[in-house]
Design an enzyme around this catalytic site. Structure first.
Site, PDB file in Angstrom:
ATOM      1  N   GLU A  51       0.810  -1.210   0.000  1.00 46.75           N
ATOM      2  CA  GLU A  51       0.000   0.000   0.000  1.00 46.75           C
ATOM      3  C   GLU A  51       0.848   1.267   0.000  1.00 46.75           C
ATOM      4  O   GLU A  51       0.384   2.336   0.401  1.00 46.75           O
ATOM      5  CB  GLU A  51      -0.941  -0.026   1.203  1.00 46.75           C
ATOM      6  CG  GLU A  51      -1.891  -1.206   1.187  1.00 46.75           C
ATOM      7  CD  GLU A  51      -2.653  -1.359   2.493  1.00 46.75           C
ATOM      8  OE1 GLU A  51      -3.568  -0.547   2.728  1.00 46.75           O
ATOM      9  OE2 GLU A  51      -2.346  -2.266   3.270  1.00 46.75           O
ATOM     10  N   SER A 100      -6.749  -2.071   2.089  1.00 42.82           N
ATOM     11  CA  SER A 100      -6.996  -1.659   0.703  1.00 42.82           C
ATOM     12  C   SER A 100      -7.604  -2.767  -0.149  1.00 42.82           C
ATOM     13  O   SER A 100      -7.503  -2.745  -1.373  1.00 42.82           O
ATOM     14  CB  SER A 100      -5.705  -1.135   0.050  1.00 42.82           C
ATOM     15  OG  SER A 100      -5.278   0.035   0.695  1.00 42.82           O
ATOM     16  N   TYR A 123      -9.392   3.440  -5.104  1.00 40.68           N
ATOM     17  CA  TYR A 123      -8.428   4.517  -5.302  1.00 40.68           C
ATOM     18  C   TYR A 123      -8.429   5.116  -6.703  1.00 40.68           C
ATOM     19  O   TYR A 123      -7.676   6.041  -6.973  1.00 40.68           O
ATOM     20  CB  TYR A 123      -7.027   4.016  -4.944  1.00 40.68           C
ATOM     21  CG  TYR A 123      -6.957   3.609  -3.491  1.00 40.68           C
ATOM     22  CD1 TYR A 123      -7.076   4.562  -2.492  1.00 40.68           C
ATOM     23  CD2 TYR A 123      -6.821   2.278  -3.129  1.00 40.68           C
ATOM     24  CE1 TYR A 123      -7.048   4.205  -1.158  1.00 40.68           C
ATOM     25  CE2 TYR A 123      -6.789   1.904  -1.790  1.00 40.68           C
ATOM     26  CZ  TYR A 123      -6.905   2.876  -0.810  1.00 40.68           C
ATOM     27  OH  TYR A 123      -6.878   2.513   0.512  1.00 40.68           O
ATOM     28  N   ARG A 162     -10.953   4.030  11.729  1.00 40.09           N
ATOM     29  CA  ARG A 162     -12.092   3.860  10.822  1.00 40.09           C
ATOM     30  C   ARG A 162     -12.579   2.426  10.921  1.00 40.09           C
ATOM     31  O   ARG A 162     -11.787   1.482  10.775  1.00 40.09           O
ATOM     32  CB  ARG A 162     -11.706   4.162   9.372  1.00 40.09           C
ATOM     33  CG  ARG A 162     -12.927   4.259   8.432  1.00 40.09           C
ATOM     34  CD  ARG A 162     -12.540   4.183   6.970  1.00 40.09           C
ATOM     35  NE  ARG A 162     -12.158   2.832   6.584  1.00 40.09           N
ATOM     36  CZ  ARG A 162     -11.024   2.515   5.971  1.00 40.09           C
ATOM     37  NH1 ARG A 162     -10.128   3.457   5.672  1.00 40.09           N
ATOM     38  NH2 ARG A 162     -10.760   1.259   5.643  1.00 40.09           N
ATOM     39  N   ASP A 222     -15.024  -0.494   9.374  1.00 45.68           N
ATOM     40  CA  ASP A 222     -15.760  -0.921   8.197  1.00 45.68           C
ATOM     41  C   ASP A 222     -16.825  -1.919   8.640  1.00 45.68           C
ATOM     42  O   ASP A 222     -16.532  -2.860   9.398  1.00 45.68           O
ATOM     43  CB  ASP A 222     -14.822  -1.563   7.182  1.00 45.68           C
ATOM     44  CG  ASP A 222     -13.771  -0.586   6.667  1.00 45.68           C
ATOM     45  OD1 ASP A 222     -14.024   0.629   6.705  1.00 45.68           O
ATOM     46  OD2 ASP A 222     -12.703  -1.039   6.228  1.00 45.68           O
ATOM     47  N   GLU A 274     -13.942  -4.919  10.182  1.00 48.21           N
ATOM     48  CA  GLU A 274     -12.558  -4.674  10.571  1.00 48.21           C
ATOM     49  C   GLU A 274     -12.402  -3.216  10.957  1.00 48.21           C
ATOM     50  O   GLU A 274     -13.305  -2.397  10.747  1.00 48.21           O
ATOM     51  CB  GLU A 274     -11.589  -5.024   9.444  1.00 48.21           C
ATOM     52  CG  GLU A 274     -11.815  -4.243   8.161  1.00 48.21           C
ATOM     53  CD  GLU A 274     -10.958  -4.753   7.012  1.00 48.21           C
ATOM     54  OE1 GLU A 274      -9.954  -4.093   6.705  1.00 48.21           O
ATOM     55  OE2 GLU A 274     -11.303  -5.810   6.435  1.00 48.21           O
ATOM     56  N   ASN A 288      -9.373   0.110  11.131  1.00 49.96           N
ATOM     57  CA  ASN A 288      -8.113   0.590  10.572  1.00 49.96           C
ATOM     58  C   ASN A 288      -7.563   1.691  11.471  1.00 49.96           C
ATOM     59  O   ASN A 288      -8.244   2.679  11.730  1.00 49.96           O
ATOM     60  CB  ASN A 288      -8.366   1.139   9.155  1.00 49.96           C
ATOM     61  CG  ASN A 288      -7.100   1.371   8.375  1.00 49.96           C
ATOM     62  OD1 ASN A 288      -6.146   1.920   8.888  1.00 49.96           O
ATOM     63  ND2 ASN A 288      -7.110   0.954   7.119  1.00 49.96           N
ATOM     64  N   GLY A 313      -6.878   5.694   5.276  1.00 47.73           N
ATOM     65  CA  GLY A 313      -6.425   6.432   4.110  1.00 47.73           C
ATOM     66  C   GLY A 313      -6.897   7.876   4.160  1.00 47.73           C
ATOM     67  O   GLY A 313      -7.991   8.174   4.644  1.00 47.73           O
TER      68      GLY A 313
END
Length: 328
Positions: free
Chosen positions: A28, A164, A233, A272, A274, A287, A289, A293
């Site tokens: 990443e 990602s 992305y 964050r 998800d 999950e 993070n 990002g």
């Protein structure tokens, strides 16, 4: 990368000095570089002196010389999120924004994070984990047959670490399961096989202010296929709704899940979560993070703007909260 400022320059100005770490050697890397540039530009707009540095052989000497007020790790993938770089920052005695190394390691492991979330009372899809070595030793065919007896399709196969959506496959046909396992093992030694959940895909970011952690508005993700690396992305394949198209009670429920996960996992300053809001209206934790990002298409910045935040001001405030928290 931009050269770090000399420590003496800080004595000549009252501006905060922040070093953003971006790049690294994970899969990443490109996303991390984009995140680093975006955050650095925003902080400069807010009047903070910023330099961006890669994780390389010069980093320790450069950080020692610069003596920044704060380091902001924006490294994605291994080392950036598994706690190791944060361990080094603590060895150097440098304050940094974000979660500490131990909690980073817990969050970095998707199976462990899901287990902690479940113990905190959150719903999460049923799953198993299989290391590549065991998969080979027991025979791939027998293990896959056992999986298909235990779980109904569709399944999601993903590396147990990483982000990602690299190495992630939605399996709807038994014939696709062997390839999905190979793809997951290409990004790690252990695969997580999870019951797929049908519903609305959401991301809920959490930031810390003077009152503690709070959720930003949820972002809803709608794609023309899997929400994979390309969809994340490269603009065009994904439509984002920020804020998400939720009722007030649904928005409150997913916000509570994100803050609960943040607290249960011992996260700090920013995260964050998800999740999927299933057909019964139950948020299903997927999950979390610890280094979300921050690119132009990333979810946390979209959520912040949807919540009425000016990004330079928000990032400056996060720096101040982190410094106050770490000096307390």
């Amino acid at each position: 990368m931009t050269a770090l400022p000399a420590a003496t320059s800080r004595r000549e100005t009252s501006a905060r000095v922040v070093v953003v770490l971006a790049g690294g050697l994970s899969h990443e890397r490109d996303v991390s570089l984009r995140s680093g540039r975006r955050v650095a530009d925003a902080l400069r707009t807010a009047g903070i002196e910023v330099s961006v540095h890669d994780v390389d052989a010069d980093l320790i000497a450069a950080l020692t010389e610069a003596g920044p007020d704060l380091v902001w790790p924006l490294l994605h993938g291994a080392s950036g999120e598994d706690g190791s770089v944060r361990d080094v920052l603590e060895l150097l005695g440098l304050p940094y924004l974000g979660t500490g190394p131990r909690s980073s390691r817990v969050a970095w492991s998707k199976p462990i994070a899901k287990t902690v979330a479940a113990r905190a009372g959150l719903s999460t899809p049923d799953f198993v984990t299989l290391p590549q070595s065991l998969f080979r030793e027991l025979g791939a065919g027998r293990v896959l047959a056992a999986l298909l007896r235990r779980f109904a399709l569709p399944l999601v196969v993903k590396p147990s670490h990483g982000g990602s959506a690299l190495g992630v496959t939605l399996v709807q046909d038994p014939a696709d399961l062997p390839r999905a396992m190979v793809d997951a093992f290409a990004y790690g030694d252990t695969a997580l096989i999870e019951q797929a959940v049908v519903g609305r895909e959401l991301a809920v970011s959490v930031i810390t202010d003077a009152a503690g952690p709070r959720a930003l508005p949820a972002v809803e993700i709608v794609t023309d296929g899997p929400y994979d690396y390309d969809a994340r992305y490269n603009p065009g394949r994904t439509e984002y709704f920020a804020p998400a198209r939720l009722t007030a009670s649904e928005a409150a429920a997913v916000a509570e899940v994100a803050v609960t996960a943040h607290r249960a996992l011992g996260l700090r300053h920013i995260s964050r979560t998800d999740l999927i809001l299933d057909g019964d209206g139950v948020p299903q934790f997927l999950e979390v993070n610890v280094a979300p990002g921050m690119t132009e298409t990333s979810l946390l910045p979209q959520a912040a703007v949807a919540g009425g935040h000016d990004l330079p001001t928000l990032y400056r405030d996060l720096v101040e909260v982190a410094l106050a928290d770490l000096s307390a």
